[in-house]
Design an enzyme around this catalytic site. Sequence first.
Site, PDB file in Angstrom:
ATOM      1  CG  LEU A  50      -2.150  -0.968   1.303  1.00 59.61           C
ATOM      2  CD1 LEU A  50      -2.708  -0.860   2.786  1.00 59.61           C
ATOM      3  CD2 LEU A  50      -2.986  -0.700   0.558  1.00 59.61           C
ATOM      4  CG  ASP A  51       0.719   4.349  -2.855  1.00 72.36           C
ATOM      5  OD1 ASP A  51       1.452   3.342  -3.496  1.00 72.36           O
ATOM      6  OD2 ASP A  51      -0.339   4.784  -3.871  1.00 72.36           O
TER       7      ASP A  51
END
Length: 130
Positions: A50-51
Site C-alpha cells: 500500500l502507498d
Amino acid sequence: VLNKPAGMVTHPAPGHPNGTLANALAYHCADADIFTQASTDARPGLVHRLDKGTTGVIVATKTLRAQARLTDAFRNRQVEKIYLAVCAGGAHLIWSDDDALAQSRVIETHIARHPTKRDRMAIVSAPEDG
C-alpha cells in the site's frame, strides 16, 4: 491481516530503510519461517503493498509457502478487492452521463495509473496487465 496506518512505509526502500511495516513484522515475528529461512525477497512476509499515504488492510504471512500462494493469487487477480472512500462534503460524479450511476453512491469500475500523470490513479476501461 493488518491495518496499515497512513504515513507508514510498507517495505524498506532508498530513503526509508527503517520504520517500515516489513521491519515491524521482522521484529515481532522473528521466529517465523519466513524470517529464519534464506529468502531473496526484499519484503518477506508481505503479500502486496500500500502507498505510504494509504490507510488500509494489508496481508502478511509467516511462511514462504503462504507468501508464494497469496502473492500468486493477487498477481492472477484471484483476490477481490473492495475500496471504501470517505468524502467530506458533497461528492458528485461529474464525469458520468448516467443519472443512475451518479446517484447510486457505489462506483464499480477499473482503476489504474493515470496514463500521463503516473503519480495519480484514474478510471480506465480495462485493468492493466501485470
